[in-house]
Design an enzyme around this catalytic site. Structure first.
Site, PDB file in Angstrom:
ATOM      1  N   LEU A 358      11.221 -19.249  19.024  1.00 17.84           N
ATOM      2  CA  LEU A 358      10.935 -18.207  18.035  1.00 17.84           C
ATOM      3  C   LEU A 358      11.853 -18.341  16.837  1.00 17.84           C
ATOM      4  CD1 LEU A 358      10.520 -15.137  20.398  1.00 17.84           C
ATOM      5  CD2 LEU A 358       8.723 -16.278  19.113  1.00 17.84           C
ATOM      6  N   GLY A 364      22.512 -19.022  18.517  1.00 17.02           N
ATOM      7  CA  GLY A 364      21.753 -19.808  19.483  1.00 17.02           C
ATOM      8  C   GLY A 364      20.273 -19.721  19.189  1.00 17.02           C
ATOM      9  N   VAL A 366      16.239 -18.683  20.186  1.00 20.44           N
ATOM     10  CA  VAL A 366      15.470 -17.628  20.846  1.00 20.44           C
ATOM     11  C   VAL A 366      14.124 -18.213  21.247  1.00 20.44           C
ATOM     12  CG1 VAL A 366      14.589 -15.287  20.676  1.00 20.44           C
ATOM     13  CG2 VAL A 366      16.553 -15.977  19.312  1.00 20.44           C
ATOM     14  N   LYS A 381      17.284 -15.185  24.480  1.00 16.75           N
ATOM     15  CA  LYS A 381      18.237 -15.732  23.520  1.00 16.75           C
ATOM     16  C   LYS A 381      19.269 -16.530  24.291  1.00 16.75           C
ATOM     17  CE  LYS A 381      20.299 -14.506  19.307  1.00 16.75           C
ATOM     18  NZ  LYS A 381      19.650 -13.770  18.251  1.00 16.75           N
ATOM     19  N   ASP A 477      26.015  -6.827  12.476  1.00 18.55           N
ATOM     20  CA  ASP A 477      25.222  -7.855  11.788  1.00 18.55           C
ATOM     21  C   ASP A 477      23.867  -7.291  11.367  1.00 18.55           C
ATOM     22  OD1 ASP A 477      24.951 -10.282  10.623  1.00 18.55           O
ATOM     23  OD2 ASP A 477      24.477 -11.383  12.472  1.00 18.55           O
TER      24      ASP A 477
END
Ligand SMILES: *[C@@H]1O[C@H](CO)[C@@H](O)[C@H](O)[C@H]1NC(C)=O
Ligand SMILES: *[C@@H]1O[C@H](CO)[C@@H](O)[C@H](O)[C@H]1NC(C)=O
Ligand SMILES: *[C@@H]1O[C@H](CO)[C@@H](O)[C@H](O)[C@H]1NC(C)=O
Ligand SMILES: *[C@@H]1O[C@H](CO)[C@@H](O)[C@H](O)[C@H]1NC(C)=O
Ligand SMILES: *[C@@H]1O[C@H](CO)[C@@H](O)[C@H](O)[C@H]1NC(C)=O
Length: 675
Positions: A358, A364, A366, A381, A477
């Site tokens: 995705l 990392g 997903v 994830k 974030d």
């Protein structure tokens, strides 16, 4: 008369009469086994109690002889068929059992010889018949049919498995590989003399034809019509009038047990073929030895196979275990219900195949997946982490965040842990991340109603994190790419708290600022300490982003690099709506647009205390409170005018701002600020 007939004297007379009779008359006999046979044995030959004649055993350099005790009349000058002639017919069953499978020696013979004294003869290739000096001399007067199991090139042997006709010497006048042609099939089948199996050999000589026929067959087969060897030979030039018939066998360096199981001989007509069923059997022991050897071989092979199989299965098991290996520690036990089995995640994502990717970013990759057990769509994830430090706290935090429930948060379902890797399992958001809608032309444009609803949703999610849950959770974030859209295009905040992973994992001596450039509050880059105010700052940048359809820092437009500055400029000019996303084409509620832009600026205030809380943000967005007047001072917003600006700009990841950042990506920069 009766008394005379039964008297002992009469019987003795009869017996005495019978000897010259036997000597003189044509000899014929049939021995199905030799228990009753009167044979002259020599060398190491012996007769077993069951009647089996053994010429040699497997001792080296041995000879064995078995001869009919009486000489036979071979009339070499006869012209009439009534008088004893040279014709004879014989057949016998033999077996050669080599000491080592396929390596035996040297062979056995049927021999017609003037004497059974072979004291001068030697072993090995001379087969107990000759020695190196007399071999081949016509004075030998010996006819032998050899069954030779060793190849002697100096004797011109054709192979190590042949039948030969020897006249006065061991160099055969004619020979052929052991074989036969069964009457039915009519095709040549080769035989192995060293097989250890009994075989039948017929030898016939007809005086009138002067033809010597030798025929070989396994005992299972009847006599083949076609002889193996058919040799014109004038035996009157070879034989003498008085001849002995019998067998010889010899061993050398290579050895075999040489056996004769039965023997039929007829001097006056066709010898009756032996009845195989009446013949003695071969010693079990040796056969069993071979069998034991075979069994051991088979067992060995089987054991080897099993070992290989076990190794393969073991390797497969180990590789499978490695493939699905997880890390599990005692402290994780309480998180059991939130723990996913790696194998299930592996299967759900089809082995984390790129097809289900995705997005990928700083934290990392997903992957999309479908849990095989429940058909539930998930997003997995994969976060790599090298350091163990702080992981425990982080997992604890993540798990407790799994208890966060809010319609504007992406639900964390659980986690899994492997060496160097943490896997977080989330609800799958079919519409992907918001930044795609804002910047990718492939996705449909979002209208203002949708955008405003997303902003309110995300604000309420962030408020929940900051104030409405049992603990204060910092997102760290907030940005468009971390806002995911569900099926109804509701904004859901994802990846909360993830930034902590790096925070925890880093060396405490150097503080790293985690987040994304453009969303980082100025005090965060100075102190490295995240607060709810830093989240609010990021949310401000995010609001401007959604309203203007532009990234907080757009390197493609050098003069308008910093969105806040630009919006602030527009506001100062009294034309804040100029900053609205041109893709909206003016289709928005002006009050709402103005509110969002101003609130965005307010949240972007360089003084943390001047920023509203999320609760206030919520109230402003809901229209429950009036927005305070914005300060007119440039310095309040131009948070990148300090010396830090250049450094932050330099730290922008290269993939950032190219308009194709993958969804859900966390394009984070890690800035050193602990100078
Ligand atoms: C062969 O026979 C001889 C004489 O009977 C005997 O001494 C020897 O041990 C035997 N060898 C084997 C291997 O049986
Ligand atoms: C051999 O055959 C010849 C001619 O038929 C005859 O004269 C002679 O007596 C025979 N010899 C013996 C020993 O029978
Ligand atoms: C020898 O074999 C040939 C050919 O098969 C045959 O014609 C002949 O009669 C045989 N002779 C004897 C004595 O068996
Ligand atoms: C079978 O074939 C071999 C050659 O391959 C030959 O020497 C032998 O005589 C044949 N056997 C018979 C019974 O004809
Ligand atoms: C020998 O041959 C004769 C004549 O064909 C026959 O009558 C006799 O039965 C045979 N004997 C044996 C033991 O083969």
């Amino acid at each position: 008369m009766a008394t005379v007939l039964t008297s002992p004297s009469f019987l003795i007379i009869l017996y005495l009469l019978s000897i010259p009779l036997k000597f003189a008359q044509d000899v014929n006999f049939i021995y199905n086994g030799f228990h009753q046979a009167n044979l002259h044995l020599d060398g190491i030959a012996k007769i077993h109690p069951n009647g089996l004649l053994q010429l040699t055993n497997t001792s080296n350099q041995q000879v064995g002889y078995a001869f009919h005790p009486l000489p036979l009349k071979f009339n070499t000058t006869s012209t009439s068929s009534l008088t004893p002639s040279l014709s004879f017919s014989t057949n016998f069953v033999f077996a050669i059992v080599p000491q080592i499978p396929n390596l035996g020696g040297h062979g056995l013979t049927f021999t017609i010889s003037p004497s059974w004294d072979f004291t001068h003869a030697v072993t090995s290739q001379f087969l107990g018949l000759f020695n190196s000096k007399d071999d081949g001399l016509p004075a030998n007067h010996i006819l032998a049919i050899e069954l030779d199991t060793l190849l002697n090139p100096e004797l011109l042997d054709i192979n190590k498995n042949h039948v030969g006709i020897d006249v006065n010497g061991v160099i055969s006048v004619e020979s052929a590989p052991a074989s036969y042609i069964p009457n039915k099939e009519g095709k040549n089948i080769s035989l192995d003399l060293l097989s250890g199996n009994p075989m039948h050999l017929w030898i016939d000589y007809d005086e009138a034809e002067k033809l010597l026929n030798v025929t070989l067959a396994p005992t299972s087969s009847s006599r083949p019509d076609q002889p193996l060897l058919s040799r014109p030979i004038d035996l009157s030039r070879v034989l003498l009038d008085s001849m002995y018939i019998g067998f010889t066998a010899a061993t050398g360096g290579a050895t075999s047990d040489h056996y004769i199981l039965g023997w039929s001989f007829n001097k006056s007509g066709q010898a009756q073929s032996l009845d195989v069923s009446k013949l003695p059997s071969l010693p079990r022991l040796r056969k069993r030895k071979v069998k034991v050897g075979q069994v051991i071989m088979i067992l060995l092979v089987a054991v080897l196979l099993v070992i290989v199989l076990i190794m393969i299965i073991g390797a497969a098991y180990i590789s499978r275990r490695k493939k699905y290996e997880e890390l599990r520690e005692e402290w994780e036990r309480e998180y059991g219900p939130h723990r996913f089995i790696y194998k299930n995640l592996y299967k759900a994502t089809k082995g984390f195949s790129d097809k289900g990717l995705l997005g990928s970013g700083g934290f990392g990759k997903v992957y999309r997946g479908i849990l095989p057990s429940s058909n539930v769509q998930i997003a997995v994830k994969r976060v790599s982490h090298d350091s163990k430090q702080g992981l425990k706290e982080f997992v604890a935090e993540i798990i407790s965040m799994g208890r966060l429930r809010h319609r504007n948060l992406v639900q964390l379902l659980g986690y899994c842990r492997r060496r160097g890797e943490l896997l977080l399992v989330y609800d799958y958001m079919p519409n992907g991340s918001l930044d795609k809608f804002l910047y990718d032309n492939e996705k449909p444009n979002l209208n203002w109603i949708q955008r405003f609803r997303i902003l309110r949703g995300v604000a309420s999610g962030l408020l929940y994190l900051h104030e409405e849950w049992e603990q204060v959770v910092l997102h760290r974030d907030v940005k468009a790419s971390n806002v995911l859209l569900d099926a109804e295009l509701n904004g859901r905040l994802g990846d909360f708290g993830l930034a902590r992973l790096y925070d925890h994992g880093t060396n405490p001596q150097t503080t790293h600022v985690v987040g994304t450039v453009g969303y980082l509050a100025p005090e965060l880059t100075r102190t490295g300490r995240a607060t709810t105010c830093t989240d609010v700052f990021a949310f401000g940048a995010f609001m401007l982003e959604v309203a203007c359809g532009r990234r907080p820092i757009d390197r493609r437009l050098p003069e308008e690099v910093i969105l806040v500055d630009w919006v602030f400029g527009c506001w100062k000019k009294g034309a804040i709506l100029d900053a609205s996303d041109p893709r909206l084409e003016g289709n928005y509620v002006m009050e709402e647009m103005e509110l969002v832009l101003k609130l965005g600026l307010l949240c972007s205030h360089s003084m943390p205390a001047a920023r509203p809380s999320m609760r206030q943000v919520m109230q402003f967005l809901d229209g429950n409170a009036d927005l305070p007047e914005l300060p007119y001072d440039n310095a309040c917003f131009s948070n990148f005018t300090s010396t830090e600006t250049s450094e932050i700009l330099l730290s922008i990841p290269s993939s950032y701002g190219n308009g194709s950042a993958p969804s859900s990506s966390t394009t984070d920069s890690i800035l050193k600020s602990g100078r």
